[in-house]
Design a protein around this motif. Structure first.
Motif, PDB file in Angstrom:
ATOM      1  N   GLN A  22       0.823  -1.210   0.000  1.00 29.88           N
ATOM      2  CA  GLN A  22       0.000   0.000   0.000  1.00 29.88           C
ATOM      3  C   GLN A  22       0.859   1.263   0.000  1.00 29.88           C
ATOM      4  N   LEU A  23       2.161   1.102   0.152  1.00 28.27           N
ATOM      5  CA  LEU A  23       3.015   2.288   0.221  1.00 28.27           C
ATOM      6  C   LEU A  23       2.924   3.032  -1.101  1.00 28.27           C
ATOM      7  N   PRO A  24       2.784   4.361  -1.045  1.00 28.44           N
ATOM      8  CA  PRO A  24       2.742   5.111  -2.302  1.00 28.44           C
ATOM      9  C   PRO A  24       4.106   5.102  -2.994  1.00 28.44           C
ATOM     10  N   ILE A  25       4.053   5.191  -4.320  1.00 30.42           N
ATOM     11  CA  ILE A  25       5.302   5.362  -5.075  1.00 30.42           C
ATOM     12  C   ILE A  25       5.747   6.809  -4.854  1.00 30.42           C
ATOM     13  N   VAL A  26       6.985   7.004  -4.476  1.00 30.93           N
ATOM     14  CA  VAL A  26       7.447   8.351  -4.164  1.00 30.93           C
ATOM     15  C   VAL A  26       8.615   8.760  -5.043  1.00 30.93           C
ATOM     16  N   SER A  27       8.779  10.090  -5.156  1.00 32.49           N
ATOM     17  CA  SER A  27       9.913  10.643  -5.915  1.00 32.49           C
ATOM     18  C   SER A  27      11.154  10.574  -5.025  1.00 32.49           C
ATOM     19  N   PRO A  28      12.310  10.934  -5.553  1.00 29.87           N
ATOM     20  CA  PRO A  28      13.526  10.926  -4.718  1.00 29.87           C
ATOM     21  C   PRO A  28      13.410  11.806  -3.465  1.00 29.87           C
ATOM     22  N   THR A  29      12.498  12.802  -3.507  1.00 30.35           N
ATOM     23  CA  THR A  29      12.356  13.653  -2.302  1.00 30.35           C
ATOM     24  C   THR A  29      11.254  13.130  -1.388  1.00 30.35           C
ATOM     25  N   GLY A  30      10.673  11.982  -1.780  1.00 27.75           N
ATOM     26  CA  GLY A  30       9.656  11.402  -0.906  1.00 27.75           C
ATOM     27  C   GLY A  30       8.250  11.831  -1.249  1.00 27.75           C
ATOM     28  N   LYS A  31       8.104  12.664  -2.260  1.00 25.79           N
ATOM     29  CA  LYS A  31       6.755  13.122  -2.662  1.00 25.79           C
ATOM     30  C   LYS A  31       6.055  11.983  -3.380  1.00 25.79           C
ATOM     31  N   ARG A  32       4.771  11.695  -3.007  1.00 23.22           N
ATOM     32  CA  ARG A  32       4.068  10.611  -3.696  1.00 23.22           C
ATOM     33  C   ARG A  32       3.809  11.044  -5.128  1.00 23.22           C
ATOM     34  N   THR A  33       3.782  10.059  -6.023  1.00 20.23           N
ATOM     35  CA  THR A  33       3.676  10.389  -7.456  1.00 20.23           C
ATOM     36  C   THR A  33       2.310  10.012  -8.032  1.00 20.23           C
ATOM     37  N   ASP A  34       1.428   9.405  -7.190  1.00 13.31           N
ATOM     38  CA  ASP A  34       0.147   8.933  -7.770  1.00 13.31           C
ATOM     39  C   ASP A  34      -0.997   9.901  -7.469  1.00 13.31           C
ATOM     40  N   TYR A  35      -0.655  11.194  -7.239  1.00 10.73           N
ATOM     41  CA  TYR A  35      -1.737  12.169  -6.970  1.00 10.73           C
ATOM     42  C   TYR A  35      -2.505  12.428  -8.260  1.00 10.73           C
ATOM     43  N   LEU A  36      -3.757  12.885  -8.112  1.00 10.64           N
ATOM     44  CA  LEU A  36      -4.585  13.184  -9.285  1.00 10.64           C
ATOM     45  C   LEU A  36      -4.067  14.419 -10.002  1.00 10.64           C
ATOM     46  N   VAL A  37      -3.837  14.305 -11.306  1.00  8.20           N
ATOM     47  CA  VAL A  37      -3.518  15.502 -12.089  1.00  8.20           C
ATOM     48  C   VAL A  37      -4.788  16.341 -12.193  1.00  8.20           C
ATOM     49  N   TRP A  38      -4.619  17.642 -12.425  1.00 11.51           N
ATOM     50  CA  TRP A  38      -5.754  18.563 -12.364  1.00 11.51           C
ATOM     51  C   TRP A  38      -6.953  18.054 -13.157  1.00 11.51           C
ATOM     52  N   TRP A  39      -6.772  17.687 -14.399  1.00 12.38           N
ATOM     53  CA  TRP A  39      -7.952  17.333 -15.210  1.00 12.38           C
ATOM     54  C   TRP A  39      -8.600  16.056 -14.720  1.00 12.38           C
ATOM     55  N   ASP A  40      -7.828  15.105 -14.198  1.00  9.96           N
ATOM     56  CA  ASP A  40      -8.439  13.922 -13.577  1.00  9.96           C
ATOM     57  C   ASP A  40      -9.234  14.346 -12.350  1.00  9.96           C
ATOM     58  N   TYR A  41      -8.680  15.275 -11.603  1.00  9.70           N
ATOM     59  CA  TYR A  41      -9.336  15.770 -10.393  1.00  9.70           C
ATOM     60  C   TYR A  41     -10.693  16.387 -10.737  1.00  9.70           C
ATOM     61  N   PHE A  42     -10.713  17.289 -11.720  1.00  9.69           N
ATOM     62  CA  PHE A  42     -11.984  17.958 -12.056  1.00  9.69           C
ATOM     63  C   PHE A  42     -12.991  16.975 -12.676  1.00  9.69           C
ATOM     64  N   MET A  43     -12.500  16.055 -13.502  1.00  8.51           N
ATOM     65  CA  MET A  43     -13.422  15.089 -14.117  1.00  8.51           C
ATOM     66  C   MET A  43     -13.935  14.108 -13.053  1.00  8.51           C
ATOM     67  N   SER A  44     -13.102  13.809 -12.060  1.00 10.02           N
ATOM     68  CA  SER A  44     -13.544  12.940 -10.958  1.00 10.02           C
ATOM     69  C   SER A  44     -14.629  13.627 -10.141  1.00 10.02           C
ATOM     70  N   ILE A  45     -14.491  14.933  -9.960  1.00  7.16           N
ATOM     71  CA  ILE A  45     -15.517  15.695  -9.232  1.00  7.16           C
ATOM     72  C   ILE A  45     -16.814  15.682 -10.036  1.00  7.16           C
ATOM     73  N   ALA A  46     -16.709  15.843 -11.363  1.00  4.84           N
ATOM     74  CA  ALA A  46     -17.916  15.770 -12.202  1.00  4.84           C
ATOM     75  C   ALA A  46     -18.569  14.395 -12.053  1.00  4.84           C
ATOM     76  N   TYR A  47     -17.741  13.365 -11.951  1.00  2.44           N
ATOM     77  CA  TYR A  47     -18.289  12.011 -11.793  1.00  2.44           C
ATOM     78  C   TYR A  47     -18.991  11.865 -10.437  1.00  2.44           C
ATOM     79  N   ILE A  48     -18.339  12.332  -9.383  1.00  7.36           N
ATOM     80  CA  ILE A  48     -18.953  12.268  -8.037  1.00  7.36           C
ATOM     81  C   ILE A  48     -20.275  13.024  -8.032  1.00  7.36           C
ATOM     82  N   VAL A  49     -20.280  14.217  -8.629  1.00  4.24           N
ATOM     83  CA  VAL A  49     -21.502  15.041  -8.680  1.00  4.24           C
ATOM     84  C   VAL A  49     -22.617  14.275  -9.402  1.00  4.24           C
ATOM     85  N   SER A  50     -22.250  13.537 -10.459  1.00  2.00           N
ATOM     86  CA  SER A  50     -23.271  12.794 -11.230  1.00  2.00           C
ATOM     87  C   SER A  50     -23.986  11.769 -10.371  1.00  2.00           C
TER      88      SER A  50
END
Ligand SMILES: Nc1ccn([C@H]2C[C@H](O)[C@@H](COP(=O)(O)O)O2)c(=O)n1
Ligand SMILES: [Zn+2]
Length: 204
Positions: A22-50
């Motif tokens: 379950q550990l997130p994939i992280v960059s060399p600085t430890g930042k997780r890399t599987d965060y939602l990109v903006w357009w996935d984020y907004f389209m996911s919100i449209a999906y939730i709203v639906s």
């Protein structure tokens, strides 16, 4: 796999019972890399709203975003305010022409525009699950929205959607059919429910 000791990305070990898988994939600085990109984020919100839609056949959500990535309007396909969606019909076809949903339902795009929380929608982008119909195209254009990002154009052969595409092209509205980077997203409330046996629910 379980682990009591894992590296936190800075060479420090952490005591945790996190499943290694379950550990997130992280960059060399430890930042997780599987965060939602903006357009996935907004389209996911449209999906939730639906998911608020009562339409038995097609649930559509729309999310209007300004040029600073701020959400200014959300909407789903539903009956008008104060018009009971238990009394109005949700049929696609019926012997009684007054008993088909299309006469009454407000489209997701219309609701997103009318629900706006800003002075206007000028230069905004609308993220919507289905390509807009001609009536919504008129409202999108008149509202000053400059870009339509959509997932499906399944009604493309219908004249209403040929007309909307024609209006968008004449009004120089950018049309983008988007494929999300993350095609499936899991909402797992359980991870935040402390006492899973003592569930209290209030519904609205
Ligand atoms: N861009 C769109 C397209 C459709 N809708 C709504 C209108 C109806 O409630 C439903 C379509 O019903 P169907 O003909 O698939 O049974 O979806 C919308 O809001 N926005
Ligand atoms: Zn429409």
């Amino acid at each position: 796999m379980n682990s009591d000791e894992i590296d936190d990305g800075h060479g420090q070990s952490l005591n945790t019972s996190i499943e290694i898988d379950q550990l997130p994939i992280v960059s060399p600085t430890g930042k997780r890399t599987d965060y939602l990109v903006w357009w996935d984020y907004f389209m996911s919100i449209a999906y939730i709203v639906s998911l608020r839609s009562k339409d038995p056949n097609t649930r559509v959500g729309a999310c209007i975003v300004n040029d600073e990535n701020r959400i200014v309007g959300l909407g789903y396909n539903g009956m008008p305010n104060n018009c009971s969606d238990d009394e109005l019909p949700w049929y696609r076809m019926n012997n009684d022409p007054m008993k088909i949903k299309y006469l009454y339902v407000c489209h997701a795009e219309m609701n997103a525009i009318l629900n706006k929380n800003s002075y206007d929608c000028k230069n905004c982008t609308i993220f919507v699950l289905l390509f807009p119909c001609n009536e919504c195209a008129k409202m999108i254009i008149q509202a000053g929205i400059k870009r339509v990002v959509y997932l499906s154009d399944k009604y493309f052969n219908d004249n209403k959607f040929k007309a909307s595409r024609k209006l968008f092209q004449m009004a120089n509205i950018e049309l983008i059919q988007y494929t999300p980077k993350q095609r499936r997203i899991v909402i797992d409330f359980d991870q935040f429910i402390d006492n899973k046996n003592n569930i209290t629910t209030t519904s609205s």
